[in-house]
Design a protein around this motif. Structure first.
Motif, PDB file in Angstrom:
ATOM      1  N   ASP A 133     -12.067   6.952  -0.258  1.00 16.52           N
ATOM      2  CA  ASP A 133     -10.987   6.945  -1.573  1.00 16.52           C
ATOM      3  C   ASP A 133      -9.703   7.560  -1.154  1.00 16.52           C
ATOM      4  N   ASP A 134      -8.935   6.639  -1.741  1.00 19.23           N
ATOM      5  CA  ASP A 134      -7.291   7.115  -1.481  1.00 19.23           C
ATOM      6  C   ASP A 134      -6.988   7.452  -0.333  1.00 19.23           C
ATOM      7  N   ALA A 135      -7.662   6.534   0.288  1.00 15.31           N
ATOM      8  CA  ALA A 135      -6.618   6.500   2.360  1.00 15.31           C
ATOM      9  C   ALA A 135      -5.645   6.613   2.280  1.00 15.31           C
ATOM     10  N   ASP A 136      -5.587   4.925   1.673  1.00 15.89           N
ATOM     11  CA  ASP A 136      -4.249   4.585   1.446  1.00 15.89           C
ATOM     12  C   ASP A 136      -2.892   5.231   0.987  1.00 15.89           C
ATOM     13  N   LEU A 137      -2.937   6.491   0.105  1.00 13.91           N
ATOM     14  CA  LEU A 137      -2.204   7.176  -0.422  1.00 13.91           C
ATOM     15  C   LEU A 137      -2.102   8.349   0.485  1.00 13.91           C
ATOM     16  N   GLN A 138      -3.333   8.891   0.977  1.00 13.64           N
ATOM     17  CA  GLN A 138      -2.720   9.980   1.997  1.00 13.64           C
ATOM     18  C   GLN A 138      -1.918   9.780   3.351  1.00 13.64           C
ATOM     19  N   VAL A 139      -2.411   7.977   3.479  1.00 14.10           N
ATOM     20  CA  VAL A 139      -1.868   7.482   4.829  1.00 14.10           C
ATOM     21  C   VAL A 139      -0.490   7.484   4.392  1.00 14.10           C
ATOM     22  N   LYS A 140       0.101   6.880   3.649  1.00 15.66           N
ATOM     23  CA  LYS A 140       1.556   7.150   3.065  1.00 15.66           C
ATOM     24  C   LYS A 140       2.275   8.081   2.868  1.00 15.66           C
ATOM     25  N   GLU A 141       1.330   9.332   2.666  1.00 17.75           N
ATOM     26  CA  GLU A 141       2.286  10.741   2.215  1.00 17.75           C
ATOM     27  C   GLU A 141       1.801  10.827   3.748  1.00 17.75           C
ATOM     28  N   VAL A 183      -0.926  -0.486   2.207  1.00 20.10           N
ATOM     29  CA  VAL A 183       0.565   0.219   2.731  1.00 20.10           C
ATOM     30  C   VAL A 183       1.359  -0.410   3.326  1.00 20.10           C
ATOM     31  N   LEU A 184       0.666  -1.962   3.903  1.00 23.50           N
ATOM     32  CA  LEU A 184       2.375  -2.709   4.733  1.00 23.50           C
ATOM     33  C   LEU A 184       3.919  -2.297   3.338  1.00 23.50           C
ATOM     34  N   SER A 185       4.671  -2.211   3.880  1.00 25.14           N
ATOM     35  CA  SER A 185       6.052  -2.832   3.344  1.00 25.14           C
ATOM     36  C   SER A 185       5.956  -4.533   3.812  1.00 25.14           C
ATOM     37  N   ASP A 186       6.779  -4.604   3.001  1.00 21.04           N
ATOM     38  CA  ASP A 186       6.910  -6.985   2.995  1.00 21.04           C
ATOM     39  C   ASP A 186       7.648  -6.583   4.433  1.00 21.04           C
ATOM     40  N   GLY A 187       7.143  -7.482   4.782  1.00 17.31           N
ATOM     41  CA  GLY A 187       7.201  -8.249   5.472  1.00 17.31           C
ATOM     42  C   GLY A 187       7.073  -7.554   7.486  1.00 17.31           C
ATOM     43  N   GLY A 188       5.913  -6.248   7.100  1.00 16.13           N
ATOM     44  CA  GLY A 188       4.786  -5.907   7.712  1.00 16.13           C
ATOM     45  C   GLY A 188       3.886  -6.617   8.485  1.00 16.13           C
ATOM     46  N   THR A 189       3.313  -5.649   9.503  1.00 16.46           N
ATOM     47  CA  THR A 189       3.166  -7.108  10.710  1.00 16.46           C
ATOM     48  C   THR A 189       1.480  -5.570  10.599  1.00 16.46           C
TER      49      THR A 189
END
Length: 243
Positions: A133-141, A183-189
């Motif tokens: 849970d919330d792994a995406d938030l941790q990664v972006k931090e 977690v990806l930004s627009d245009g990401g890979t």
């Protein structure tokens, strides 16, 4: 002294055609003897050791990036299941994570894995279950924002049954893809390992909905007798509001 990996593809430079033969020793099975002989005679294993990489898998991401150019200076990269760290070793100089390329943007790379991984200069490595849970938030931090690249060389533990292993790795790849959507930004890979076997149709359909281009590649360093291949999905479209 351990050689510092450069991230450059030196294929074909200074290689010798030598064959090492391994005798079956007491207590060693025939299959383990064959595995050892294959390792000793694998040119990519030899190159990895000579060039300071933690494994032959480093050359797979190297060859994929040479073709698709997603590890660029200034990129923010997430490496899922990063152990033992070969992909990170390749990415660090290519994204200029150490700031050694004057006048180029400085990138950032975060690696996560269930097991502890030895530090790599220029990278931030954490023990984390990417499905938590919330792994995406941790990664972006840790990344300081959205990722430009999410890459995964993960594979489920082998059961010895080809179709079961195929289904397991496709499920793992789908889970990694869903995290990348967060977690990806627009245009990401998104780059991930899969196994050929007939169950990847749904994954491909999913990726084609989210990315402008989806390609499947078997890099030269992937063993010819392996069913592995890699999916490279580029041009992330982002998530529609409320999706």
């Amino acid at each position: 002294m351990v050689k510092k990996p450069t991230g450059k593809n030196t294929s074909g430079r200074g290689q010798r055609d030598l064959t090492v033969k391994v005798k079956t020793a007491r207590g060693r099975t025939l299959s383990s003897t064959r595995w050892l002989q294959r390792q000793l005679n694998d040119p990519y294993v030899v190159r990895a050791k000579a060039e300071g990489y933690r494994g032959r898998a480093a050359f797979k991401i190297m060859e994929l990036d040479d073709k698709f150019r997603f590890l660029v200076p200034g990129a923010r990269v997430l490496d899922l299941g990063c152990a033992p760290g070969g992909w990170i070793q390749v990415a660090v100089p290519r994204i200029n994570a150490l700031g050694e390329k004057s006048g180029k943007a400085v990138g950032r790379i975060v690696g996560i894995d269930l097991q502890e991984v030895d530090d790599i200069p220029g990278a931030e490595i954490h023990q984390l279950d990417f499905m938590a849970d919330d792994a995406d938030l941790q990664v972006k931090e840790w990344l300081g924002g959205q990722a430009d690249v999410v890459m995964s060389d993960m594979a489920a533990s082998s059961s010895g049954h080809k179709q079961t292993d195929h289904l397991r790795i496709i499920a793992l790849c789908e889970a990694a893809a869903y995290l990348s959507f967060d977690v990806l930004s627009d245009g990401g890979t998104f780059v991930a390992k899969v196994l050929a076997g007939g169950a990847e149709g749904e994954l491909q359909k999913l990726l084609k909905q989210k990315f402008t281009k989806v390609a499947h590649v078997k890099p030269p360093s992937s063993r010819s007798d392996s069913s592995e291949k890699f999916v490279i999905a580029s041009g992330f479209r982002g998530n529609a509001e409320g999706e």
